[in-house]
Design a protein around this motif. Structure first.
Motif, PDB file in Angstrom:
ATOM      1  N   GLN A   1       0.868  -1.206  -0.156  1.00 11.84           N
ATOM      2  CA  GLN A   1       0.054   0.163   0.192  1.00 11.84           C
ATOM      3  C   GLN A   1       1.017   1.135   0.003  1.00 11.84           C
ATOM      4  OE1 GLN A   1       0.706  -1.875   2.370  1.00 11.84           O
ATOM      5  NE2 GLN A   1       0.552  -1.023   4.506  1.00 11.84           N
ATOM      6  N   VAL A   2       0.294   2.349  -0.338  1.00 13.71           N
ATOM      7  CA  VAL A   2       1.010   3.664  -0.434  1.00 13.71           C
ATOM      8  C   VAL A   2       1.353   4.107   0.971  1.00 13.71           C
ATOM      9  CG1 VAL A   2       0.891   6.108  -1.301  1.00 13.71           C
ATOM     10  CG2 VAL A   2       0.023   4.201  -2.582  1.00 13.71           C
ATOM     11  N   GLN A   3       2.544   4.404   1.183  1.00 11.05           N
ATOM     12  CA  GLN A   3       2.926   5.084   2.336  1.00 11.05           C
ATOM     13  C   GLN A   3       3.867   6.422   2.250  1.00 11.05           C
ATOM     14  OE1 GLN A   3       4.615   1.812   4.993  1.00 11.05           O
ATOM     15  NE2 GLN A   3       3.055   2.377   6.272  1.00 11.05           N
ATOM     16  N   LEU A   4       3.525   7.368   3.076  1.00  7.65           N
ATOM     17  CA  LEU A   4       4.291   8.468   2.939  1.00  7.65           C
ATOM     18  C   LEU A   4       4.666   8.752   4.588  1.00  7.65           C
ATOM     19  CD1 LEU A   4       2.687  10.952   0.174  1.00  7.65           C
ATOM     20  CD2 LEU A   4       5.048   9.719   0.060  1.00  7.65           C
ATOM     21  N   VAL A   5       5.847   8.729   4.973  1.00  5.33           N
ATOM     22  CA  VAL A   5       6.408   8.602   6.336  1.00  5.33           C
ATOM     23  C   VAL A   5       7.299   9.918   6.536  1.00  5.33           C
ATOM     24  CG1 VAL A   5       7.203   7.659   8.319  1.00  5.33           C
ATOM     25  CG2 VAL A   5       5.914   6.308   6.475  1.00  5.33           C
ATOM     26  N   GLU A   6       6.955  10.906   7.138  1.00  4.56           N
ATOM     27  CA  GLU A   6       7.570  12.176   7.401  1.00  4.56           C
ATOM     28  C   GLU A   6       8.387  12.111   8.890  1.00  4.56           C
ATOM     29  OE1 GLU A   6       3.658  13.836   5.961  1.00  4.56           O
ATOM     30  OE2 GLU A   6       4.189  12.231   7.424  1.00  4.56           O
ATOM     31  N   SER A   7       9.780  12.496   8.834  1.00  3.31           N
ATOM     32  CA  SER A   7      10.542  12.551  10.018  1.00  3.31           C
ATOM     33  C   SER A   7      11.492  13.642   9.994  1.00  3.31           C
ATOM     34  CB  SER A   7      11.481  11.164   9.889  1.00  3.31           C
ATOM     35  OG  SER A   7      12.064  11.184   8.903  1.00  3.31           O
ATOM     36  N   GLY A   8      11.903  14.132  11.128  1.00  4.95           N
ATOM     37  CA  GLY A   8      12.893  15.269  11.256  1.00  4.95           C
ATOM     38  C   GLY A   8      12.247  16.288  12.164  1.00  4.95           C
ATOM     39  N   GLY A   9      10.977  16.096  12.586  1.00  2.03           N
ATOM     40  CA  GLY A   9      10.304  17.452  13.046  1.00  2.03           C
ATOM     41  C   GLY A   9      10.998  17.461  14.341  1.00  2.03           C
ATOM     42  N   GLY A  10      10.511  18.579  15.276  1.00  2.00           N
ATOM     43  CA  GLY A  10      11.083  18.685  16.473  1.00  2.00           C
ATOM     44  C   GLY A  10      10.778  19.976  17.014  1.00  2.00           C
ATOM     45  N   SER A  11      11.581  20.257  18.183  1.00  2.00           N
ATOM     46  CA  SER A  11      11.654  21.558  18.492  1.00  2.00           C
ATOM     47  C   SER A  11      12.675  22.422  18.483  1.00  2.00           C
ATOM     48  CB  SER A  11      11.236  21.779  20.151  1.00  2.00           C
ATOM     49  OG  SER A  11       9.830  21.204  20.435  1.00  2.00           O
ATOM     50  N   VAL A  12      12.670  23.726  17.913  1.00  2.00           N
ATOM     51  CA  VAL A  12      13.996  24.418  17.772  1.00  2.00           C
ATOM     52  C   VAL A  12      13.969  25.973  18.117  1.00  2.00           C
ATOM     53  CG1 VAL A  12      13.422  25.022  15.426  1.00  2.00           C
ATOM     54  CG2 VAL A  12      15.866  24.912  16.200  1.00  2.00           C
ATOM     55  N   GLN A  13      14.879  26.684  18.504  1.00  2.00           N
ATOM     56  CA  GLN A  13      14.819  28.039  18.784  1.00  2.00           C
ATOM     57  C   GLN A  13      14.620  28.862  17.286  1.00  2.00           C
ATOM     58  OE1 GLN A  13      17.799  28.867  21.533  1.00  2.00           O
ATOM     59  NE2 GLN A  13      16.379  28.948  23.137  1.00  2.00           N
ATOM     60  N   ALA A  14      13.990  29.948  17.423  1.00  2.00           N
ATOM     61  CA  ALA A  14      14.182  30.886  16.057  1.00  2.00           C
ATOM     62  C   ALA A  14      15.586  31.116  15.825  1.00  2.00           C
ATOM     63  CB  ALA A  14      13.464  32.263  16.628  1.00  2.00           C
ATOM     64  N   GLY A  15      15.574  31.163  14.515  1.00  2.00           N
ATOM     65  CA  GLY A  15      16.743  31.107  13.724  1.00  2.00           C
ATOM     66  C   GLY A  15      17.679  29.817  13.737  1.00  2.00           C
ATOM     67  N   GLY A  16      17.133  29.065  14.127  1.00  2.00           N
ATOM     68  CA  GLY A  16      17.474  27.399  13.794  1.00  2.00           C
ATOM     69  C   GLY A  16      17.351  26.752  12.809  1.00  2.00           C
ATOM     70  N   SER A  17      17.734  25.598  12.608  1.00  2.00           N
ATOM     71  CA  SER A  17      17.378  24.702  11.229  1.00  2.00           C
ATOM     72  C   SER A  17      16.874  23.406  11.521  1.00  2.00           C
ATOM     73  CB  SER A  17      18.642  24.629  10.381  1.00  2.00           C
ATOM     74  OG  SER A  17      19.035  25.883  10.148  1.00  2.00           O
ATOM     75  N   LEU A  18      15.975  22.913  10.711  1.00  2.00           N
ATOM     76  CA  LEU A  18      15.595  21.594  10.845  1.00  2.00           C
ATOM     77  C   LEU A  18      15.632  20.770   9.395  1.00  2.00           C
ATOM     78  CD1 LEU A  18      12.619  21.585  13.280  1.00  2.00           C
ATOM     79  CD2 LEU A  18      15.030  20.306  13.651  1.00  2.00           C
ATOM     80  N   ARG A  19      15.776  19.669   9.093  1.00  2.00           N
ATOM     81  CA  ARG A  19      15.634  19.205   7.978  1.00  2.00           C
ATOM     82  C   ARG A  19      14.506  17.901   8.081  1.00  2.00           C
ATOM     83  NH1 ARG A  19      19.844  14.831   4.743  1.00  2.00           N
ATOM     84  NH2 ARG A  19      19.219  15.727   2.638  1.00  2.00           N
ATOM     85  N   LEU A  20      13.539  18.068   7.326  1.00  2.00           N
ATOM     86  CA  LEU A  20      12.480  17.072   7.300  1.00  2.00           C
ATOM     87  C   LEU A  20      12.727  16.102   6.045  1.00  2.00           C
ATOM     88  CD1 LEU A  20       9.214  19.287   7.803  1.00  2.00           C
ATOM     89  CD2 LEU A  20      10.810  18.523   9.432  1.00  2.00           C
ATOM     90  N   SER A  21      12.312  14.918   6.288  1.00  2.00           N
ATOM     91  CA  SER A  21      12.476  13.659   5.283  1.00  2.00           C
ATOM     92  C   SER A  21      10.754  13.052   5.196  1.00  2.00           C
ATOM     93  CB  SER A  21      13.390  12.768   5.902  1.00  2.00           C
ATOM     94  OG  SER A  21      14.853  13.105   5.951  1.00  2.00           O
ATOM     95  N   CYS A  22      10.731  12.676   4.155  1.00  2.00           N
ATOM     96  CA  CYS A  22       9.618  12.003   3.648  1.00  2.00           C
ATOM     97  C   CYS A  22       9.916  10.694   2.896  1.00  2.00           C
ATOM     98  CB  CYS A  22       8.506  12.785   2.963  1.00  2.00           C
ATOM     99  SG  CYS A  22       7.166  11.903   2.482  1.00  2.00           S
ATOM    100  N   ALA A  23       9.796   9.523   3.451  1.00  2.00           N
ATOM    101  CA  ALA A  23      10.078   8.546   2.697  1.00  2.00           C
ATOM    102  C   ALA A  23       8.641   7.764   2.089  1.00  2.00           C
ATOM    103  CB  ALA A  23      10.616   7.176   3.618  1.00  2.00           C
ATOM    104  N   ALA A  24       8.619   7.473   0.931  1.00  2.00           N
ATOM    105  CA  ALA A  24       7.747   7.321   0.108  1.00  2.00           C
ATOM    106  C   ALA A  24       7.795   5.548  -0.501  1.00  2.00           C
ATOM    107  CB  ALA A  24       7.413   7.988  -1.232  1.00  2.00           C
ATOM    108  N   SER A  25       6.608   4.897  -0.634  1.00  2.00           N
ATOM    109  CA  SER A  25       6.657   3.522  -0.887  1.00  2.00           C
ATOM    110  C   SER A  25       5.463   3.225  -1.486  1.00  2.00           C
ATOM    111  CB  SER A  25       6.957   2.537   0.221  1.00  2.00           C
ATOM    112  OG  SER A  25       6.152   2.676   1.169  1.00  2.00           O
ATOM    113  N   GLY A  26       4.994   2.145  -2.031  1.00  2.00           N
ATOM    114  CA  GLY A  26       3.697   1.695  -2.561  1.00  2.00           C
ATOM    115  C   GLY A  26       3.387   2.423  -4.017  1.00  2.00           C
TER     116      GLY A  26
END
Length: 124
Positions: A1-26
């Motif tokens: 089946q189709v799946q999209l799974v996000e990861s990489g979220g979280g808490s950060v202070q203003a001015g900071g950085s995050l990298r989100l990923s999304c793994a797809a299958s199906g």
């Protein structure tokens, strides 16, 4: 089946950085445009960024342009969202989505598949 799974979220202070990923299958990832959308508390879900099937064309909402970068790796069936210079107003649940074709930038009805979302919280 189709799946999209996000990861990489979280808490950060203003001015900071995050990298989100999304793994797809199906589904045939390399033939789909991939987008990132976000929904802040009490607000409607909105468009953030999109990348075409090959990765050589991208488009951003004005609110994130110059700070966020979308990219994809078709060999890994994964799409990324690099978020820099984060602001408290970037706080939202971030969703990745897949569209067989994008005729209108940001039109959510064109997206066939959606992930469950990942929370990003930016504190001041």
């Amino acid at each position: 089946q189709v799946q999209l799974v996000e990861s990489g979220g979280g808490s950060v202070q203003a001015g900071g950085s995050l990298r989100l990923s999304c793994a797809a299958s199906g589904f045939t990832f390399r033939t789909f445009a991939m987008g990132w959308f976000r929904q802040a508390p009490g607000k409607e879900r909105e468009f953030a960024a999109v990348v075409n099937w090959s990765g050589n064309s991208t488009y951003y909402a004005d609110s994130v342009k110059g700070r966020f970068a979308i990219s994809r790796d078709n060999a890994k069936n994964t799409v990324y969202l690099q978020m820099n210079s984060l602001k408290p107003e970037d706080t939202a649940v971030y969703y990745c989505a897949a569209a067989p074709t994008v005729a209108t930038i940001g039109l959510q009805s064109e997206y066939s598949y959606w992930g469950q979302g990942t929370q990003v919280t930016v504190s001041s």
